[in-house]
Design a protein around this motif. Structure first.
Motif, PDB file in Angstrom:
ATOM      1  N   ALA A 110      -8.104   5.754 -11.616  1.00 18.62           N
ATOM      2  CA  ALA A 110      -9.116   6.769 -11.302  1.00 18.62           C
ATOM      3  C   ALA A 110      -9.186   7.858 -12.356  1.00 18.62           C
ATOM      4  N   THR A 111      -8.031   8.313 -12.836  1.00 17.32           N
ATOM      5  CA  THR A 111      -8.029   9.467 -13.734  1.00 17.32           C
ATOM      6  C   THR A 111      -8.189   9.091 -15.201  1.00 17.32           C
ATOM      7  N   GLU A 112      -7.722   7.899 -15.600  1.00 19.12           N
ATOM      8  CA  GLU A 112      -7.851   7.486 -16.998  1.00 19.12           C
ATOM      9  C   GLU A 112      -9.143   6.724 -17.256  1.00 19.12           C
ATOM     10  N   LEU A 113      -9.541   5.898 -16.282  1.00 19.54           N
ATOM     11  CA  LEU A 113     -10.716   5.051 -16.492  1.00 19.54           C
ATOM     12  C   LEU A 113     -11.883   5.417 -15.586  1.00 19.54           C
ATOM     13  N   ASN A 114     -11.682   6.445 -14.743  1.00 16.52           N
ATOM     14  CA  ASN A 114     -12.745   6.910 -13.851  1.00 16.52           C
ATOM     15  C   ASN A 114     -13.313   5.770 -13.003  1.00 16.52           C
ATOM     16  N   THR A 115     -12.404   4.988 -12.423  1.00 17.16           N
ATOM     17  CA  THR A 115     -12.825   3.857 -11.619  1.00 17.16           C
ATOM     18  C   THR A 115     -11.809   3.633 -10.504  1.00 17.16           C
ATOM     19  N   SER A 116     -12.019   2.594  -9.728  1.00 17.43           N
ATOM     20  CA  SER A 116     -11.069   2.179  -8.691  1.00 17.43           C
ATOM     21  C   SER A 116     -10.767   0.711  -8.896  1.00 17.43           C
ATOM     22  N   THR A 161      -0.440  10.594  -3.967  1.00 20.39           N
ATOM     23  CA  THR A 161      -0.806   9.853  -2.753  1.00 20.39           C
ATOM     24  C   THR A 161      -1.952  10.539  -2.020  1.00 20.39           C
ATOM     25  N   GLU A 162      -1.972  11.867  -2.036  1.00 24.01           N
ATOM     26  CA  GLU A 162      -3.076  12.588  -1.385  1.00 24.01           C
ATOM     27  C   GLU A 162      -4.380  12.378  -2.146  1.00 24.01           C
ATOM     28  N   PHE A 163      -4.305  12.377  -3.471  1.00 22.73           N
ATOM     29  CA  PHE A 163      -5.490  12.094  -4.294  1.00 22.73           C
ATOM     30  C   PHE A 163      -6.034  10.711  -3.986  1.00 22.73           C
ATOM     31  N   ASN A 164      -5.133   9.721  -3.918  1.00 22.47           N
ATOM     32  CA  ASN A 164      -5.566   8.352  -3.621  1.00 22.47           C
ATOM     33  C   ASN A 164      -6.228   8.255  -2.250  1.00 22.47           C
ATOM     34  N   ALA A 165      -5.686   8.995  -1.275  1.00 22.64           N
ATOM     35  CA  ALA A 165      -6.268   8.971   0.072  1.00 22.64           C
ATOM     36  C   ALA A 165      -7.683   9.524   0.065  1.00 22.64           C
ATOM     37  N   VAL A 166      -7.902  10.599  -0.692  1.00 28.62           N
ATOM     38  CA  VAL A 166      -9.257  11.180  -0.807  1.00 28.62           C
ATOM     39  C   VAL A 166     -10.190  10.167  -1.454  1.00 28.62           C
ATOM     40  N   GLN A 167      -9.715   9.488  -2.507  1.00 28.08           N
ATOM     41  CA  GLN A 167     -10.568   8.511  -3.189  1.00 28.08           C
ATOM     42  C   GLN A 167     -10.931   7.347  -2.266  1.00 28.08           C
ATOM     43  N   ARG A 168      -9.958   6.911  -1.459  1.00 28.74           N
ATOM     44  CA  ARG A 168     -10.254   5.817  -0.528  1.00 28.74           C
ATOM     45  C   ARG A 168     -11.308   6.228   0.480  1.00 28.74           C
ATOM     46  N   ARG A 169     -11.217   7.462   0.964  1.00 29.99           N
ATOM     47  CA  ARG A 169     -12.221   7.934   1.923  1.00 29.99           C
ATOM     48  C   ARG A 169     -13.601   8.010   1.277  1.00 29.99           C
ATOM     49  N   PRO A 218       0.799  -1.234   0.000  1.00 35.68           N
ATOM     50  CA  PRO A 218       0.000   0.000   0.000  1.00 35.68           C
ATOM     51  C   PRO A 218       0.829   1.280   0.000  1.00 35.68           C
ATOM     52  N   ASN A 219       2.134   1.185   0.333  1.00 36.96           N
ATOM     53  CA  ASN A 219       2.998   2.361   0.295  1.00 36.96           C
ATOM     54  C   ASN A 219       4.021   2.300  -0.833  1.00 36.96           C
ATOM     55  N   SER A 220       3.758   1.433  -1.807  1.00 36.65           N
ATOM     56  CA  SER A 220       4.629   1.350  -2.977  1.00 36.65           C
ATOM     57  C   SER A 220       4.176   2.361  -4.031  1.00 36.65           C
ATOM     58  N   THR A 221       5.129   3.032  -4.630  1.00 32.71           N
ATOM     59  CA  THR A 221       4.805   4.006  -5.669  1.00 32.71           C
ATOM     60  C   THR A 221       4.327   3.299  -6.934  1.00 32.71           C
ATOM     61  N   SER A 222       5.198   2.455  -7.500  1.00 33.11           N
ATOM     62  CA  SER A 222       4.864   1.778  -8.746  1.00 33.11           C
ATOM     63  C   SER A 222       3.911   0.619  -8.535  1.00 33.11           C
ATOM     64  N   GLY A 223       3.947   0.028  -7.328  1.00 32.99           N
ATOM     65  CA  GLY A 223       3.131  -1.142  -7.061  1.00 32.99           C
ATOM     66  C   GLY A 223       1.770  -0.844  -6.486  1.00 32.99           C
ATOM     67  N   TYR A 224       1.467   0.457  -6.269  1.00 32.49           N
ATOM     68  CA  TYR A 224       0.119   0.823  -5.800  1.00 32.49           C
ATOM     69  C   TYR A 224      -0.278   2.257  -6.155  1.00 32.49           C
ATOM     70  N   ALA A 225       0.474   3.248  -5.668  1.00 33.59           N
ATOM     71  CA  ALA A 225       0.019   4.640  -5.759  1.00 33.59           C
ATOM     72  C   ALA A 225      -0.234   5.083  -7.198  1.00 33.59           C
ATOM     73  N   VAL A 226       0.728   4.871  -8.070  1.00 37.19           N
ATOM     74  CA  VAL A 226       0.592   5.358  -9.443  1.00 37.19           C
ATOM     75  C   VAL A 226      -0.469   4.587 -10.227  1.00 37.19           C
ATOM     76  N   PRO A 227      -0.491   3.242 -10.213  1.00 36.75           N
ATOM     77  CA  PRO A 227      -1.584   2.576 -10.945  1.00 36.75           C
ATOM     78  C   PRO A 227      -2.969   2.903 -10.396  1.00 36.75           C
ATOM     79  N   SER A 228      -3.096   3.082  -9.080  1.00 35.69           N
ATOM     80  CA  SER A 228      -4.390   3.461  -8.514  1.00 35.69           C
ATOM     81  C   SER A 228      -4.832   4.820  -9.038  1.00 35.69           C
ATOM     82  N   TYR A 229      -3.884   5.756  -9.076  1.00 34.66           N
ATOM     83  CA  TYR A 229      -4.173   7.106  -9.553  1.00 34.66           C
ATOM     84  C   TYR A 229      -4.637   7.083 -11.013  1.00 34.66           C
ATOM     85  N   TYR A 230      -3.968   6.295 -11.838  1.00 36.23           N
ATOM     86  CA  TYR A 230      -4.324   6.292 -13.249  1.00 36.23           C
ATOM     87  C   TYR A 230      -5.573   5.476 -13.542  1.00 36.23           C
TER      88      TYR A 230
END
Length: 306
Positions: free
Chosen positions: A164-170, A294-302, A150-162
Motif C-alpha cells: 500500500a505505501t510503496e506501490l499504492n496498491t493492495s 495492523t491498524e493501517f491495514n484494517a482501514v485499507q481493508r474497510r 491473516p494475523n502473521s506479521t511477516s506473512g501478511y501485515a508487513v507486506p500488505s502495508y508496504y
C-alpha cells in the motif's frame, strides 16, 4: 479465575521471610500446572518437539508441570488466552497487536528473544522460485501470490502495508490470485511445487529463517527459492503473559525465562535452533509501530470492502 487468598492474621504473625514462600505456594495451589500457547510456522509435530525443552526447563524451575499447546492459527492462541486456558504465549508481533486489541491491558509482553548476534529483529520477505525470471515486486504484478496467515506479521501485515505505501496498491489489485496458505511452511511448499509464483514469509539472516529451516529439514531443495523483497526490521516475537496472573507467578516466570540460556544451554539451543543469544525485557511500547501497521491495514481493508 480464583482470587488469591491472603492469610491476614497468620501472615501478620510471621516474618517477611516466611510470608514469601507462603505466597509462592499460593500461586501453585491456584495454578497446579501452566500452559504455553504457540502458533508456529512449522508443522505441529516439529513445533511441539522443538518447544519441549522450553516446557521441561520451566517445569523444573517453577515447580509445576508446564504444557505446550499449538493453536491451529494465531487467533486460536489468542482466544485460548482470552478464555484463560493459556497463561503465556509466543506469537508474532501482529498477533500481539490483535491480542492487545481484544484483551487490552489484560495481556502484556514480558520478554523478547535476541538473535545470535544480539539483534532484536527479523524481516518479512517475498520469495519466488530460483528458476523464475522475477527479480522485483514489479516483476510479480499480475502473478499468483500467497500470504501465510491473516494475523502473521511477516506473512501478511508487513507486506500488505508496504504494497500500500510503496506501490499504492493492495494485494487483491496487484496480483491475479491471492490466498492464505495456512502457515509459513505451507506457503513455501506451495511456491516450490508451483501453486503460487510468489509468497511472503519470514527471514532473519543468511543462516536463519523459514526457508533455511525448511532446507535443513529436507522439505525443500537448497537454493530452490530467491528473495526479491525484504522489509525494514520487525521487532522479534514477544513472550506475552496474562497480567491477571498472581504477581509472584509473573515474577518467577520472568526470572526463569531470562535465566534459560544460562541454566539450560543445551535445551535453549534446541528450542531456538542455536539462533538466539538470550532474552531482554519487552514492553508494549516496543510494538507500537507494528500495531500502527495492523491498524493501517484494517482501514485499507474497510476501504476496499474486505
Amino acid at each position: 479465575m480464583l482470587t488469591l487468598t491472603r492469610r491476614g492474621l497468620v501472615a501478620a504473625l510471621v516474618s517477611l521471610a516466611l510470608v514469601s514462600p507462603a505466597l509462592s505456594q499460593d500461586w501453585r495451589e491456584q495454578f497446579p500446572e501452566l500452559t504455553i500457547g504457540i502458533s508456529s510456522g512449522e508443522n505441529e509435530t516439529d513445533a511441539i518437539a522443538r518447544n519441549q525443552p522450553y516446557a521441561d526447563y520451566l517445569s523444573r524451575e517453577l515447580g509445576v508441570p508446564v504444557n505446550i499447546v499449538r493453536g491451529t492459527d494465531y487467533a486460536a492462541v489468542i482466544e485460548a488466552m482470552r478464555a484463560g486456558h493459556v497463561q503465556v504465549a509466543s506469537v508474532g508481533p501482529a498477533a500481539y497487536a490483535l491480542a492487545r486489541k481484544i484483551m487490552g491491558e489484560d495481556i502484556a509482553p514480558v520478554a523478547v528473544t535476541l538473535d545470535g548476534d544480539g539483534n532484536l529483529g527479523y524481516y518479512s520477505i517475498i520469495a519466488v522460485r530460483a528458476d523464475s525470471d522475477y527479480q522485483s515486486l514489479e516483476d510479480i504484478k499480475g502473478k499468483s501470490f500467497a500470504f501465510a496467515d491473516p494475523n502473521s506479521t511477516s506473512g501478511y501485515a508487513v507486506p500488505s502495508y508496504y504494497l500500500a505505501t510503496e506501490l499504492n496498491t493492495s494485494a487483491d489489485e496487484y496480483f491475479s490470485e491471492v490466498a492464505f496458505s495456512g502457515g509459513h511452511e505451507q506457503s513455501v511448499m506451495a511456491l516450490t511445487n508451483g501453486t503460487f509464483e510468489a509468497v511472503a514469509t519470514h527471514w532473519r539472516n543468511e543462516e536463519a529463517g523459514n526457508i533455511q529451516t525448511m532446507e535443513n529439514k529436507g522439505l525443500i531443495e537448497k537454493g530452490s527459492t530467491r528473495i526479491i523483497w525484504k522489509s525494514p526490521v520487525i521487532p522479534n516475537t514477544p513472550v506475552m503473559m496474562l497480567t491477571s496472573l498472581p504477581q509472584e507467578l509473573q515474577d518467577e516466570f520472568k526470572t526463569a525465562l531470562m535465566a534459560f540460556p544460562e541454566k539450560d544451554p543445551e535445551g535453549f539451543a534446541e528450542y531456538t535452533r542455536g539462533t538466539s543469544s538470550g532474552y531482554v525485557a519487552a514492553t508494549h511500547d516496543d510494538y507500537l509501530d507494528v500495531i500502527a501497521i495492523t491498524e493501517f491495514n484494517a482501514v485499507q481493508r474497510r476501504k476496499n470492502g474486505n
